[in-house]
Design a protein around this motif. Structure first.
Motif, PDB file in Angstrom:
ATOM      1  N   PHE A 122       0.831  -1.210   0.000  1.00 13.60           N
ATOM      2  CA  PHE A 122       0.000   0.000   0.000  1.00 13.60           C
ATOM      3  C   PHE A 122       0.859   1.251   0.000  1.00 13.60           C
ATOM      4  O   PHE A 122       0.574   2.223  -0.729  1.00 13.60           O
ATOM      5  N   LEU A 123       1.914   1.250   0.801  1.00 10.42           N
ATOM      6  CA  LEU A 123       2.799   2.414   0.869  1.00 10.42           C
ATOM      7  C   LEU A 123       3.562   2.610  -0.439  1.00 10.42           C
ATOM      8  O   LEU A 123       3.857   3.754  -0.831  1.00 10.42           O
ATOM      9  N   LEU A 124       3.883   1.513  -1.115  1.00  9.67           N
ATOM     10  CA  LEU A 124       4.593   1.622  -2.394  1.00  9.67           C
ATOM     11  C   LEU A 124       3.678   2.106  -3.517  1.00  9.67           C
ATOM     12  O   LEU A 124       4.158   2.663  -4.518  1.00  9.67           O
ATOM     13  N   GLY A 125       2.386   1.848  -3.379  1.00  6.42           N
ATOM     14  CA  GLY A 125       1.442   2.250  -4.410  1.00  6.42           C
ATOM     15  C   GLY A 125       0.960   3.673  -4.228  1.00  6.42           C
ATOM     16  O   GLY A 125       1.389   4.412  -3.332  1.00  6.42           O
ATOM     17  N   ASP A 126       0.047   4.080  -5.089  1.00  5.46           N
ATOM     18  CA  ASP A 126      -0.495   5.438  -5.064  1.00  5.46           C
ATOM     19  C   ASP A 126      -2.010   5.358  -5.175  1.00  5.46           C
ATOM     20  O   ASP A 126      -2.557   4.990  -6.216  1.00  5.46           O
ATOM     21  N   ALA A 127      -2.702   5.708  -4.052  1.00 11.32           N
ATOM     22  CA  ALA A 127      -4.169   5.648  -4.029  1.00 11.32           C
ATOM     23  C   ALA A 127      -4.698   6.939  -3.408  1.00 11.32           C
ATOM     24  O   ALA A 127      -5.177   6.966  -2.273  1.00 11.32           O
ATOM     25  N   PRO A 128      -4.630   8.032  -4.140  1.00 10.26           N
ATOM     26  CA  PRO A 128      -4.978   9.338  -3.563  1.00 10.26           C
ATOM     27  C   PRO A 128      -6.473   9.617  -3.441  1.00 10.26           C
ATOM     28  O   PRO A 128      -6.881  10.464  -2.644  1.00 10.26           O
ATOM     29  N   VAL A 129      -7.294   8.914  -4.227  1.00 10.11           N
ATOM     30  CA  VAL A 129      -8.741   9.169  -4.209  1.00 10.11           C
ATOM     31  C   VAL A 129      -9.420   8.180  -3.254  1.00 10.11           C
ATOM     32  O   VAL A 129      -9.311   6.968  -3.424  1.00 10.11           O
ATOM     33  N   GLU A 130     -10.105   8.738  -2.260  1.00  9.69           N
ATOM     34  CA  GLU A 130     -10.754   7.861  -1.271  1.00  9.69           C
ATOM     35  C   GLU A 130     -11.894   7.092  -1.916  1.00  9.69           C
ATOM     36  O   GLU A 130     -12.778   7.674  -2.547  1.00  9.69           O
ATOM     37  N   ARG A 131     -11.868   5.764  -1.729  1.00 10.93           N
ATOM     38  CA  ARG A 131     -12.936   4.884  -2.220  1.00 10.93           C
ATOM     39  C   ARG A 131     -13.404   4.018  -1.059  1.00 10.93           C
ATOM     40  O   ARG A 131     -12.646   3.209  -0.524  1.00 10.93           O
ATOM     41  N   LEU A 132     -14.654   4.211  -0.665  1.00  7.63           N
ATOM     42  CA  LEU A 132     -15.176   3.504   0.504  1.00  7.63           C
ATOM     43  C   LEU A 132     -15.750   2.128   0.152  1.00  7.63           C
ATOM     44  O   LEU A 132     -15.791   1.244   1.003  1.00  7.63           O
ATOM     45  N   ARG A 133     -16.220   1.947  -1.074  1.00  6.68           N
ATOM     46  CA  ARG A 133     -16.884   0.698  -1.434  1.00  6.68           C
ATOM     47  C   ARG A 133     -16.204  -0.052  -2.576  1.00  6.68           C
ATOM     48  O   ARG A 133     -16.335  -1.266  -2.678  1.00  6.68           O
ATOM     49  N   ASP A 134     -15.533   0.651  -3.438  1.00  3.31           N
ATOM     50  CA  ASP A 134     -15.046   0.010  -4.669  1.00  3.31           C
ATOM     51  C   ASP A 134     -13.542   0.174  -4.868  1.00  3.31           C
ATOM     52  O   ASP A 134     -13.068   0.263  -5.998  1.00  3.31           O
ATOM     53  N   LEU A 135     -12.776   0.197  -3.786  1.00  2.00           N
ATOM     54  CA  LEU A 135     -11.335   0.370  -3.925  1.00  2.00           C
ATOM     55  C   LEU A 135     -10.722  -0.748  -4.749  1.00  2.00           C
ATOM     56  O   LEU A 135      -9.812  -0.521  -5.555  1.00  2.00           O
ATOM     57  N   ASP A 136     -11.196  -1.978  -4.562  1.00  2.00           N
ATOM     58  CA  ASP A 136     -10.615  -3.126  -5.272  1.00  2.00           C
ATOM     59  C   ASP A 136     -10.672  -2.949  -6.786  1.00  2.00           C
ATOM     60  O   ASP A 136      -9.708  -3.285  -7.495  1.00  2.00           O
ATOM     61  N   THR A 137     -11.793  -2.455  -7.276  1.00  2.00           N
ATOM     62  CA  THR A 137     -11.924  -2.308  -8.724  1.00  2.00           C
ATOM     63  C   THR A 137     -11.379  -0.968  -9.209  1.00  2.00           C
ATOM     64  O   THR A 137     -10.819  -0.886 -10.309  1.00  2.00           O
ATOM     65  N   TYR A 138     -11.517   0.075  -8.396  1.00  2.00           N
ATOM     66  CA  TYR A 138     -11.045   1.400  -8.812  1.00  2.00           C
ATOM     67  C   TYR A 138      -9.536   1.406  -9.017  1.00  2.00           C
ATOM     68  O   TYR A 138      -9.020   2.048  -9.947  1.00  2.00           O
ATOM     69  N   TYR A 139      -8.828   0.675  -8.133  1.00  2.00           N
ATOM     70  CA  TYR A 139      -7.363   0.626  -8.219  1.00  2.00           C
ATOM     71  C   TYR A 139      -6.866  -0.726  -8.737  1.00  2.00           C
ATOM     72  O   TYR A 139      -5.728  -1.112  -8.477  1.00  2.00           O
ATOM     73  N   ALA A 140      -7.701  -1.432  -9.472  1.00  2.00           N
ATOM     74  CA  ALA A 140      -7.325  -2.771  -9.949  1.00  2.00           C
ATOM     75  C   ALA A 140      -6.135  -2.748 -10.896  1.00  2.00           C
ATOM     76  O   ALA A 140      -5.440  -3.755 -11.048  1.00  2.00           O
ATOM     77  N   ASN A 141      -5.891  -1.633 -11.539  1.00  2.00           N
ATOM     78  CA  ASN A 141      -4.775  -1.530 -12.481  1.00  2.00           C
ATOM     79  C   ASN A 141      -3.618  -0.671 -11.958  1.00  2.00           C
ATOM     80  O   ASN A 141      -2.689  -0.372 -12.713  1.00  2.00           O
ATOM     81  N   THR A 142      -3.688  -0.285 -10.694  1.00  2.00           N
ATOM     82  CA  THR A 142      -2.639   0.562 -10.114  1.00  2.00           C
ATOM     83  C   THR A 142      -1.498  -0.306  -9.589  1.00  2.00           C
ATOM     84  O   THR A 142      -1.743  -1.232  -8.798  1.00  2.00           O
ATOM     85  N   PRO A 143      -0.264  -0.029 -10.012  1.00  2.00           N
ATOM     86  CA  PRO A 143       0.872  -0.842  -9.519  1.00  2.00           C
ATOM     87  C   PRO A 143       0.930  -0.871  -7.990  1.00  2.00           C
ATOM     88  O   PRO A 143       0.645   0.122  -7.325  1.00  2.00           O
ATOM     89  N   PHE A 144       1.319  -2.004  -7.470  1.00  2.00           N
ATOM     90  CA  PHE A 144       1.454  -2.288  -6.040  1.00  2.00           C
ATOM     91  C   PHE A 144       0.097  -2.386  -5.323  1.00  2.00           C
ATOM     92  O   PHE A 144      -0.094  -3.280  -4.510  1.00  2.00           O
ATOM     93  N   ILE A 145      -0.817  -1.461  -5.598  1.00  4.20           N
ATOM     94  CA  ILE A 145      -2.170  -1.606  -5.026  1.00  4.20           C
ATOM     95  C   ILE A 145      -2.827  -2.840  -5.633  1.00  4.20           C
ATOM     96  O   ILE A 145      -3.508  -3.605  -4.939  1.00  4.20           O
TER      97      ILE A 145
END
Length: 394
Positions: A122-145
């Motif tokens: 998580f610390l290595l990745g970049d997830a700046p937009v808060e997602r309360l329900r769909d983080l898994d799919t919203y960041y599915a293509n983000t490296p490390f996340i």
């Protein structure tokens, strides 16, 4: 009902189940299986508290990092998966304790490694937009996340598949309430695996450029609540069910002994404790009833007429040819006659003329003697001071 309310309902049920098992753990603190069950139920309840969208938002605000609650929830899920496998290792049992300990250490080490990797990714990745329900799919293509998501799902899936396979397998080897509990756990574990499949499907769809986010954000959450309830219920069914069966057997025995207790009640000393009210524990009431019976029968010993016992025994044996049943009827008749004799201040019998009541040695004999007091015509004849029927007319 909102998702948060549903999660809190599931958490409440799991916390209640935890308290029930903690009571059992206090009586047997060295039991590794009980410790694992308590840990599993508590962590599962904690997971539903932490995973509620409203609580995720609160954790994000407290920590001050967008989506920081995600690795926290994923670590709790991973811990739960590891505890479940440890629980199954101890539940199944193994004659080789060293092997059991080795399997436990291996499992805990593997899942601890996954828990350590999740926040690092998580610390290595970049997830700046808060997602309360769909983080898994919203960041599915983000490296490390992306790797973090796949890692926690894989750890969760291994536990769900293991639980499903083992519980279905063991359920074919055990009977009754334990089998019902295993089948319920297996159903819940199947639902847990279905939760993972829905998550995988939504994530892979994102990888392929499709949008099936509803599988992850809505369907998977609904499945999670039902499966958690089933798993918790499955672990509680054996102890609760066995307790209910035991209570029913005690109540049944209490009622079966009523004719015998009513027969000897005139001889219960006035100084003895009064009969407990119906709302007291059935085990305490049964113990009191049995104690009254044993005490009175012991005091009635000098009034047991051997001639009455022999006559009833012969008549009963001639009718149904069962020595044990004939003995129980004879004992019942002797007790009924002794109560009458002692109540009318009749003289006791000498040692040579006394009948020895033996139907007190086995719990079922006591019940059958009580049954004879209620239904045997020979006992009724003795009680009514009528002539004993002969073998042919009994």
């Amino acid at each position: 009902m909102s998702a948060g309310d549903a999660f809190l309902c599931a958490a409440t049920g799991l916390f209640v189940a935890t308290l029930i098992k903690v009571r059992a753990l206090r009586k047997n603190p060295g039991d590794p299986l009980l410790r694992a069950v308590c840990a599993m139920l508590f962590v599962a309840a904690l997971l539903f508290v932490a995973a509620a969208p409203e609580h995720i938002a609160v954790m994000n605000d407290v920590i001050g990092v967008p989506n920081a609650a995600a690795p926290v929830v994923y670590c709790i899920m991973t811990a739960l998966a590891g505890i479940i496998i440890v629980l199954l290792i101890h539940w199944r049992g193994n004659e080789d304790e060293r092997r059991t300990r080795r399997q436990t250490r291996l499992c805990l080490t593997a899942y601890a490694a996954v828990m350590a990797a999740i926040p690092v990714l998580f610390l290595l990745g970049d997830a700046p937009v808060e997602r309360l329900r769909d983080l898994d799919t919203y960041y599915a293509n983000t490296p490390f996340i992306r790797e973090m998501i796949v890692l926690y799902l894989a750890a969760h899936s291994v536990a769900a598949a293991t639980m499903t396979f083992l519980c279905w397998s063991w359920s074919r080897q055990v009977p009754g309430i334990l089998r019902a509990g295993l089948l319920t756990i297996a159903a819940g574990a199947t639902g847990t695996f279905a939760y993972d499949v829905l998550k995988y499907t939504a994530v892979v769809a994102r990888w392929l450029g499709e949008d099936l986010d509803w599988l992850s954000s809505r369907a998977a959450f609904a499945v999670a609540g039902v499966s958690a309830f089933l798993v918790a219920a499955g672990f509680l069914i054996p102890p609760v069910g066995e307790g209910a069966v035991s209570s029913w057997k005690a109540l049944r025995r209490f009622r079966q002994l009523r004719p015998l207790w009513l027969e000897i009640r005139p001889e219960i000393p006035p100084t003895s404790p009064r009969s407990m009210p119906w709302w007291r524990s059935v085990y305490l009431r049964l113990t009191q009833r049995e104690r009254d019976i044993y005490d009175v029968v012991h005091r009635l010993g000098p009034y047991f007429d051997a001639a009455t016992g022999r006559a009833v025994y012969a008549a009963a044996l001639a009718e149904h040819r069962e020595r044990s049943r004939a003995r129980e009827e004879a004992d019942a008749a002797v007790i009924a006659a002794a109560v009458i004799a002692k109540g009318s201040a009749g003289p006791p019998f000498g040692p040579g003329g006394r009948w020895v009541v033996t139907s007190l040695e086995d719990p079922q004999d006591l019940v059958r003697m009580s049954h004879a007091l209620a239904r045997s015509p020979r006992v009724r004849a003795v009680r009514g001071s009528a002539a004993l029927p002969g073998p042919a007319g009994a």
